[in-house]
Scaffold this motif. Structure first.
Motif, PDB file in Angstrom:
ATOM      1  N   SER A  47       0.816  -1.161  -0.028  1.00 28.70           N
ATOM      2  CA  SER A  47      -0.058  -0.044  -0.026  1.00 28.70           C
ATOM      3  C   SER A  47       0.839   1.149  -0.125  1.00 28.70           C
ATOM      4  O   SER A  47       0.390   2.309  -0.495  1.00 28.70           O
ATOM      5  N   SER A  48       1.953   1.246   0.245  1.00 30.92           N
ATOM      6  CA  SER A  48       3.040   2.449   0.295  1.00 30.92           C
ATOM      7  C   SER A  48       3.552   2.718  -1.160  1.00 30.92           C
ATOM      8  O   SER A  48       4.290   3.614  -0.942  1.00 30.92           O
ATOM      9  N   TYR A  49       3.237   2.151  -2.118  1.00 28.47           N
ATOM     10  CA  TYR A  49       3.805   2.353  -3.353  1.00 28.47           C
ATOM     11  C   TYR A  49       2.804   2.160  -4.582  1.00 28.47           C
ATOM     12  O   TYR A  49       1.823   1.646  -4.416  1.00 28.47           O
ATOM     13  N   ALA A  50       3.243   3.131  -5.562  1.00 29.43           N
ATOM     14  CA  ALA A  50       2.304   2.732  -6.637  1.00 29.43           C
ATOM     15  C   ALA A  50       2.352   1.467  -7.449  1.00 29.43           C
ATOM     16  O   ALA A  50       3.262   0.735  -7.107  1.00 29.43           O
ATOM     17  N   SER A  51       1.362   1.324  -8.251  1.00 33.13           N
ATOM     18  CA  SER A  51       1.135  -0.082  -8.848  1.00 33.13           C
ATOM     19  C   SER A  51       0.754  -0.037 -10.194  1.00 33.13           C
ATOM     20  O   SER A  51       0.369   1.332 -10.604  1.00 33.13           O
ATOM     21  N   GLY A  52       0.873  -1.049 -10.981  1.00 34.20           N
ATOM     22  CA  GLY A  52       0.338  -0.909 -12.318  1.00 34.20           C
ATOM     23  C   GLY A  52       0.151  -2.248 -13.094  1.00 34.20           C
ATOM     24  O   GLY A  52       0.432  -3.299 -12.405  1.00 34.20           O
ATOM     25  N   TRP A  53      -0.637  -2.146 -13.965  1.00 33.72           N
ATOM     26  CA  TRP A  53      -0.772  -3.294 -14.999  1.00 33.72           C
ATOM     27  C   TRP A  53      -0.223  -3.266 -16.238  1.00 33.72           C
ATOM     28  O   TRP A  53      -0.292  -2.364 -17.039  1.00 33.72           O
ATOM     29  N   PHE A  54       0.602  -4.303 -16.674  1.00 36.57           N
ATOM     30  CA  PHE A  54       0.861  -4.344 -17.977  1.00 36.57           C
ATOM     31  C   PHE A  54       0.429  -5.500 -18.783  1.00 36.57           C
ATOM     32  O   PHE A  54      -0.258  -6.313 -18.000  1.00 36.57           O
ATOM     33  N   ARG A  55       0.670  -5.447 -20.004  1.00 40.52           N
ATOM     34  CA  ARG A  55       0.037  -6.677 -20.977  1.00 40.52           C
ATOM     35  C   ARG A  55       1.319  -7.062 -21.864  1.00 40.52           C
ATOM     36  O   ARG A  55       1.882  -6.121 -22.377  1.00 40.52           O
ATOM     37  N   GLN A  56       1.110  -8.127 -22.386  1.00 46.30           N
ATOM     38  CA  GLN A  56       2.010  -8.661 -23.455  1.00 46.30           C
ATOM     39  C   GLN A  56       1.488  -9.709 -24.113  1.00 46.30           C
ATOM     40  O   GLN A  56       1.081 -10.809 -23.819  1.00 46.30           O
ATOM     41  N   ALA A  57       1.303  -9.156 -25.685  1.00 46.78           N
ATOM     42  CA  ALA A  57       0.611 -10.199 -26.656  1.00 46.78           C
ATOM     43  C   ALA A  57       1.855 -10.942 -27.371  1.00 46.78           C
ATOM     44  O   ALA A  57       3.077 -10.591 -27.458  1.00 46.78           O
ATOM     45  N   PRO A  58       1.566 -11.997 -27.884  1.00 45.85           N
ATOM     46  CA  PRO A  58       2.650 -12.819 -28.509  1.00 45.85           C
ATOM     47  C   PRO A  58       3.387 -11.907 -29.383  1.00 45.85           C
ATOM     48  O   PRO A  58       2.802 -11.123 -30.385  1.00 45.85           O
ATOM     49  N   GLY A  59       4.609 -11.810 -29.664  1.00 46.65           N
ATOM     50  CA  GLY A  59       5.429 -11.429 -30.515  1.00 46.65           C
ATOM     51  C   GLY A  59       5.449  -9.752 -30.371  1.00 46.65           C
ATOM     52  O   GLY A  59       6.045  -9.221 -31.144  1.00 46.65           O
ATOM     53  N   LYS A  60       4.878  -9.425 -29.255  1.00 45.85           N
ATOM     54  CA  LYS A  60       4.892  -7.899 -28.977  1.00 45.85           C
ATOM     55  C   LYS A  60       5.848  -7.747 -27.906  1.00 45.85           C
ATOM     56  O   LYS A  60       5.814  -8.344 -26.883  1.00 45.85           O
ATOM     57  N   GLU A  61       5.935  -6.310 -27.681  1.00 46.75           N
ATOM     58  CA  GLU A  61       6.707  -5.700 -26.466  1.00 46.75           C
ATOM     59  C   GLU A  61       5.721  -5.726 -25.325  1.00 46.75           C
ATOM     60  O   GLU A  61       4.402  -5.440 -25.527  1.00 46.75           O
ATOM     61  N   ARG A  62       6.080  -5.969 -24.018  1.00 45.03           N
ATOM     62  CA  ARG A  62       5.422  -5.624 -22.977  1.00 45.03           C
ATOM     63  C   ARG A  62       4.887  -4.119 -22.913  1.00 45.03           C
ATOM     64  O   ARG A  62       5.741  -3.338 -22.903  1.00 45.03           O
ATOM     65  N   GLU A  63       3.529  -3.754 -22.601  1.00 46.74           N
ATOM     66  CA  GLU A  63       3.191  -2.291 -22.690  1.00 46.74           C
ATOM     67  C   GLU A  63       2.383  -2.179 -21.526  1.00 46.74           C
ATOM     68  O   GLU A  63       1.752  -3.027 -20.926  1.00 46.74           O
ATOM     69  N   ILE A  64       2.390  -0.983 -20.852  1.00 45.69           N
ATOM     70  CA  ILE A  64       1.647  -0.832 -19.892  1.00 45.69           C
ATOM     71  C   ILE A  64       0.162  -0.620 -20.172  1.00 45.69           C
ATOM     72  O   ILE A  64       0.136   0.030 -21.041  1.00 45.69           O
ATOM     73  N   VAL A  65      -0.605  -0.595 -19.381  1.00 43.45           N
ATOM     74  CA  VAL A  65      -2.035  -0.805 -19.560  1.00 43.45           C
ATOM     75  C   VAL A  65      -2.520   0.644 -18.712  1.00 43.45           C
ATOM     76  O   VAL A  65      -3.185   1.378 -19.079  1.00 43.45           O
ATOM     77  N   ALA A  66      -2.120   0.265 -17.262  1.00 47.70           N
ATOM     78  CA  ALA A  66      -2.742   1.282 -16.204  1.00 47.70           C
ATOM     79  C   ALA A  66      -1.829   1.337 -15.273  1.00 47.70           C
ATOM     80  O   ALA A  66      -0.931   0.538 -14.841  1.00 47.70           O
TER      81      ALA A  66
END
Length: 128
Positions: A30-49
């Motif tokens: 709870s003391s730190y920011a967080s995020g969601w990422f996604r990675q599709a096949p053959g693609k770079e991991r990208e931030i979602v939120a």
């Protein structure tokens, strides 16, 4: 270090909804920011939120804005991603991550390098 475990992925038809959860243990999540990422096949991991430590500031990528909502329940040490109006192009492995800082930028996403701990991912498949 914080341990992160994602859940809630699955197979859903286009237009449907899923809610991903990320349960945290270890370092004070709870003391730190967080995020969601996604990675599709053959693609770079990208931030979602991303979300700051209080939940007061959030970021969503343009590709998911108005469809996805990030939130957190610090009492439960859990991060969420509500995904509505899913599209086939949302198909990917989704990862949650914990940031080394408490806040996120006022404009734009936090740099990926700021995220220190990662979960194993949960698969989301959107079918036509």
């Amino acid at each position: 270090q914080v341990r992160l475990v994602e859940s809630g992925g699955g197979l859903v038809q286009a237009g449907g909804s899923l809610r991903l959860s990320c349960a945290a243990s270890g370092r004070t999540f709870s003391s730190y920011a967080s995020g969601w990422f996604r990675q599709a096949p053959g693609k770079e991991r990208e931030i979602v939120a991303a979300i700051d430590m209080t939940g007061g500031r959030t970021y969503c990528a343009d590709s998911v804005k108005d469809r996805f909502t990030v939130s957190r329940d610090n009492a439960k040490n859990t991060l969420y991603l509500q995904m509505d109006s899913l599209k086939i192009e949302d198909t990917a492995m989704y990862y949650c991550a914990s940031n080394r800082y408490r806040n996120i930028p006022t404009i734009g996403p936090p740099p990926r390098s700021f995220f220190e701990s990662w979960g194993q991912g949960t698969q989301v498949i959107v079918s036509s």
